[in-house]
Design an enzyme around this catalytic site. Structure first.
Site, PDB file in Angstrom:
ATOM      1  N   ASP A 129       0.883  -0.842  -0.390  1.00  0.00           N
ATOM      2  CA  ASP A 129      -0.142   0.093   0.027  1.00  0.00           C
ATOM      3  C   ASP A 129       0.821   1.139   0.151  1.00  0.00           C
ATOM      4  OD1 ASP A 129      -2.720   2.154   1.102  1.00  0.00           O
ATOM      5  OD2 ASP A 129      -3.453   0.412   0.020  1.00  0.00           O
ATOM      6  N   ASP A 130       0.505   1.725   0.505  1.00  0.00           N
ATOM      7  CA  ASP A 130       0.864   3.525   0.508  1.00  0.00           C
ATOM      8  C   ASP A 130       2.128   3.491   0.931  1.00  0.00           C
ATOM      9  OD1 ASP A 130       1.429   6.391   0.255  1.00  0.00           O
ATOM     10  OD2 ASP A 130      -0.249   6.942   1.678  1.00  0.00           O
ATOM     11  N   LYS A 146      -4.319  -1.122  -6.369  1.00  0.00           N
ATOM     12  CA  LYS A 146      -5.192  -0.307  -5.660  1.00  0.00           C
ATOM     13  C   LYS A 146      -5.151   1.059  -5.952  1.00  0.00           C
ATOM     14  CE  LYS A 146      -6.565   0.625  -0.932  1.00  0.00           C
ATOM     15  NZ  LYS A 146      -6.095   0.383   0.938  1.00  0.00           N
ATOM     16  N   ASP A 174      -6.352   4.701  -5.548  1.00  0.00           N
ATOM     17  CA  ASP A 174      -6.907   5.433  -4.972  1.00  0.00           C
ATOM     18  C   ASP A 174      -6.765   6.706  -4.929  1.00  0.00           C
ATOM     19  OD1 ASP A 174      -7.480   6.040  -2.042  1.00  0.00           O
ATOM     20  OD2 ASP A 174      -5.931   5.117  -0.925  1.00  0.00           O
ATOM     21  N   MET A 175      -7.914   7.743  -4.265  1.00  0.00           N
ATOM     22  CA  MET A 175      -8.030   9.400  -4.354  1.00  0.00           C
ATOM     23  C   MET A 175      -8.231  10.076  -3.068  1.00  0.00           C
ATOM     24  SD  MET A 175     -10.063  11.585  -4.653  1.00  0.00           S
ATOM     25  CE  MET A 175     -11.118  11.753  -5.323  1.00  0.00           C
ATOM     26  N   ASN A 176      -8.035  10.448  -2.240  1.00  0.00           N
ATOM     27  CA  ASN A 176      -8.115  10.489  -0.792  1.00  0.00           C
ATOM     28  C   ASN A 176      -7.992  12.278  -0.769  1.00  0.00           C
ATOM     29  OD1 ASN A 176      -7.526   8.310   0.625  1.00  0.00           O
ATOM     30  ND2 ASN A 176      -6.051   8.721  -0.628  1.00  0.00           N
ATOM     31  N   ASP A 206     -13.052   2.629   5.356  1.00  0.00           N
ATOM     32  CA  ASP A 206     -11.451   2.267   6.224  1.00  0.00           C
ATOM     33  C   ASP A 206     -12.190   1.169   6.984  1.00  0.00           C
ATOM     34  OD1 ASP A 206      -9.822   2.962   3.747  1.00  0.00           O
ATOM     35  OD2 ASP A 206      -9.501   5.366   4.420  1.00  0.00           O
TER      36      ASP A 206
HETATM   37  C1  GLA Z   1      -6.648   5.919   2.318  1.00  0.00           C
HETATM   38  C2  GLA Z   1      -7.251   4.677   1.631  1.00  0.00           C
HETATM   39  C3  GLA Z   1      -6.327   3.028   2.624  1.00  0.00           C
HETATM   40  C4  GLA Z   1      -5.029   3.368   2.618  1.00  0.00           C
HETATM   41  C5  GLA Z   1      -4.380   4.842   2.414  1.00  0.00           C
HETATM   42  C6  GLA Z   1      -3.254   4.990   2.290  1.00  0.00           C
HETATM   43  O1  GLA Z   1      -6.986   6.527   3.829  1.00  0.00           O
HETATM   44  O2  GLA Z   1      -8.401   4.126   2.075  1.00  0.00           O
HETATM   45  O3  GLA Z   1      -6.706   2.234   2.551  1.00  0.00           O
HETATM   46  O4  GLA Z   1      -4.624   2.999   1.258  1.00  0.00           O
HETATM   47  O5  GLA Z   1      -5.685   5.330   2.119  1.00  0.00           O
HETATM   48  O6  GLA Z   1      -2.521   6.321   2.810  1.00  0.00           O
END
Ligand code: GLA
Length: 751
Positions: free
Chosen positions: A351-352, A460, A462-464, A522
């Site tokens: 992940d990140d 994955k 993502d877009m936050n 999340d």
């Molecule tokens: C978001 C995603 C999480 C994770 C974080 C990483 O919050 O929903 O699942 O991937 O970013 O920064």
């Protein structure tokens, strides 16, 4: 089948009909959306206004009044004072001109995603005296009807479009509207309102479909339940700002419309230009919410998710996020990967935190060059090692966003979207301007190069950042996003794309056209997930839910839940694990190994079986049906003392067949019983002492063991489950997990 006879259009399948007719003045009068009927029924459905209502504004001298007609589309300025699905700087009276029926879909030119394998399309052309043409498209696919509208400026003038819905329809009758609203970590809270004289508006304004207001919604007759009553479902194949409204007129017609949100939306159409709206999905069922969900699920599994992934089993994955966050190195990742492999995971997802200066969420976003301090050999070396362990390798990206503290931003500050005002940040991010071709090219080249640099079979995405800065650019941004996704993933169909936006901030049919699964939330606390997955199941199939087991106490709720329940909830989706595996005790490792093996045995049914929400007066129950095998989950929240008897009532079995119902083997930790153990131990034991702590780590106890045989009819009537823990002793057959306990049962037809 689509046909036209004597001014009546009839569309439908063996299971539903949709019918409307031309009025004398070229409007489209809605007749029916429901059970299968014949052309000859049209007259019976037609409105009978008698001598009409007083004080009406008439369309013509013959007394026609649009305000009281059930319409398929409506304009402004000619007597219909209900909400219009369209707004221009002039009256919008469009009248029927021609129609065409053809096999397959009508081609979309602007790049919005569309449902696949449409069988037939009806195209209706409506004309405006000012030289504008409105096309209304109706397409049949599976058990749903797709509708969309297209405006063409065939005049010599430039016009301004302020609003164009994908569809509008007036349904006779009273309805309740169910919507799913929420927030980060608390997606899909279900609520229901009666649709009356005051308009109900359901919309998102962040630029995305959003976790605040899920675009899909339901209309049901009062009294409809999970398994009975007329229910309609609506959704949009779109990921941007959406708008839906429902309002009941005084004459008892409920006007429903859905499309791109008109707020902050304007489109200038020069002569010759067209504007296309996204496809809307309309679906009806007479057998309640479960009936409707079944139709929507098979539509999405068969016609929305990318072809390569349709009914293709999804791997059990391990994701590094909740276990490591940003704090990892190659050694730690490989240790986790080998532990995950031993437990049965098939895909390791990093992940990140793997690139640039991304050691927290304040920097590095945008710079997808691997961080060599954390991963000295680079991605390929890591992916090769993971592959050598016998697992696939997947990677996280957030390509739409940028941290101002990044090399990308320093090189191209103008690529970030900001209002003309002071920039506002979400999670320290700005979005990149996906309306600009050079920005899209950069993302496509950058992500593609990374994907081709190692054996990466899962992404994955993502877009936050939860809003597009400029509302007016929102639609163009979404078109830009679809362009980028198409260019990266169409040439790489075997990459499993899981979309995510801080969890379920972009759970919609538009994203599902590219990503077969979406990270639901999340919030991985199973008690919360029960509600989230339950709500999602009204509109989306379980094959689209990314569902992971995480640690307890939970990182967001501090709730302590049994590991068995964390697994049981995640089974009804695409199972994954997301916790630090180093901290598992042997009993937990054993339970997880059992969970994964069990899931793999029944994966096809868990992911693609017919899903139903079951009757469960004291908890919540789900069922997935795979023909001769059915799996059911029964979930509880807080337990009560001295609980009474409890039944499980299944659905969709062969009434006369015999079935064997068996509980999934699940394990309890001795420590679950705390100080109680000393009551039954033959020697005096300290509940916190070495002996019991060791036993807790090493010796699992069985929970809820039950087997019974019964006919399909008996199981559908409700069979008696084993007792729940009542403070009178431990019995492996009882359900002993306490609060948040659950069990999963396999029900196998006996030959
Ligand atoms: C978001 C995603 C999480 C994770 C974080 C990483 O919050 O929903 O699942 O991937 O970013 O920064």
């Amino acid at each position: 089948m689509i046909s036209f006879e004597n001014g009546v259009f009839s569309l439908g399948t063996e299971n539903f009909s949709y019918m409307f007719r031309l009025t004398a003045h070229g409007q489209l009068e809605h007749l029916h959306f429901g059970a299968t009927v014949a052309m000859t029924d049209a007259q019976a459905f037609a409105c009978k206004p008698g001598t009409g209502w007083g004080s009406s504004v008439n369309y013509d001298t013959d007394g026609t009044c649009l305000d009281i007609l059930p319409l398929e589309w409506s304009g402004s300025g000619r007597g219909d004072y209900r909400e219009s699905p369209m707004a221009l700087d002039m009256a919008t009276d469009f009248v029927y001109q021609s129609y065409e029926i053809y096999g397959g879909p009508a081609q979309m030119l602007c790049g919005l995603p569309q449902a696949q394998d449409v069988t037939e399309t009806l195209e209706i052309v409506m004309a405006h005296p000012g030289g504008l043409t409105l096309k209304l498209f109706y397409s049949l696919v599976g058990e749903v009807l797709l509708r969309r509208s297209v405006l063409e400026n065939r005049s010599e003038e430039t016009i301004t479009l302020h609003k164009l819905m994908s569809f509008s329809v007036d349904l006779p009758g009273s309805y309740e509207m169910t919507t799913f609203d929420g927030s980060w970590d608390a997606e899909m809270r279900k609520s229901k309102v009666s649709v009356g004289a005051a308009k109900v508006v359901h919309e998102s304004l962040t630029g995305f479909s959003s976790n605040r207001h899920q675009p899909g919604f339901l209309l049901s007759e009062p009294g409809a339940g999970e398994d009975h009553g007329n229910v309609y479902g609506f959704n949009l194949i779109y990921s941007g700002n959406h708008y839906a409204s429902c309002q009941r007129s005084f004459q008892g017609l409920t006007r429903v419309m859905q499309g791109i949100n008109p707020e902050n939306f304007t489109k200038i159409l020069t002569p010759g230009e067209i504007f296309e709206t996204p496809e809307a999905v309309l679906c009806w069922a007479s057998d309640g919410f479960n009936g409707l969900s079944g139709k929507l699920h098979s539509f999405i599994n068969s016609h929305i998710v990318p072809k390569y992934w349709q009914y293709r089993e999804r791997p059990v994955l391990y994701n590094s996020w909740e276990g490591c966050m940003f704090d990892f190195n190659r050694g730690r990742l490989l240790d986790l990967a080998s532990r995950a492999k031993k437990l049965g995971c098939e895909l390791f997802v990093l992940d990140d935190g793997w690139f640039g200066a991304r050691n927290n969420d304040k920097a590095g976003l945008g710079d997808y060059a691997v961080n060599r301090r954390k991963l000295p050999g680079g991605l390929k070396a890591l992916a090769d090692r993971v592959n050598a362990l016998g697992m696939e390798f997947g990677l996280w990206f957030e390509p739409e966003a940028v941290n101002p503290d990044s090399d990308l931003y320093r090189a191209h500050p103008d690529w970030a979207l900001t209002d003309d005002l002071q920039p506002v940040y979400g999670r320290n991010e700005l979005l990149l301007d996906l309306t600009r071709p050079e920005v899209r090219d950069y993302i496509v080249e950058n992500v593609s190069a990374t994907l081709d640099s190692a054996n990466i079979t899962y992404v994955k995405w993502d877009m936050n950042r939860h809003s597009v800065a400029l509302g007016a650019k929102a639609h163009a941004y979404i078109l830009g996003l679809y362009d980028v996704l198409r260019r990266i993933f169409e040439p790489r169909p075997n990459i499993l794309l899981e979309s995510c936006s801080s969890g379920g901030n972009r759970f919609d049919l538009g994203m599902l056209c590219f990503s077969p699964q979406i990270w639901c939330s999340d919030d991985t606390d199973p008690v919360e997930r029960l509600e989230i997955q339950n709500s999602l199941s009204y509109l989306y199939p379980q094959s689209t839910f990314g569902a992971h087991v995480s640690a307890a106490p939970h990182s967001q709720t501090l709730r302590n839940t049994p590991l068995s329940t964390r697994g049981n909830v995640s089974f009804f989706g695409c199972l994954g694990y997301e916790l630090d595996l180093k901290h598992l005790v042997p009993t937990e490792e054993k339970e997880i190994t059992h969970q994964i093996a069990f899931y793999k045995d029944y994966r096809r049914i868990f992911q693609f079986g017919r899903f139903r929400r079951l009757w469960a007066p004291e908890g919540l129950a789900w069922q997935v049906n795979g023909g001769s095998t059915v799996l059911a989950g029964l979930f509880h929240k807080l337990v009560a003392a001295a609980p009474g008897y409890e039944q499980l009532r299944l659905q969709g079995l062969q009434p006369q067949s015999r079935y064997c119902m068996t509980s999934r083997e699940q394990l309890l930790r001795v420590g679950q019983f705390g100080g109680l153990v000393k009551h039954i131990a033959p020697v005096a034991l300290d509940p916190n002492g070495f002996v019991l702590r060791t036993a807790d780590r090493l010796y699992p106890m069985n929970d809820g063991v039950q087997t019974l045989e019964a006919s399909g009819n008996a199981l559908m009537s409700g069979v008696m489950l084993n007792a729940r823990f009542a403070g009178t002793g431990y019995d492996p057959g009882s359900r002993n997990q306490g609060d948040f306990c659950s069990n999963v049962y396999t029900v196998q037809e006996m030959k």
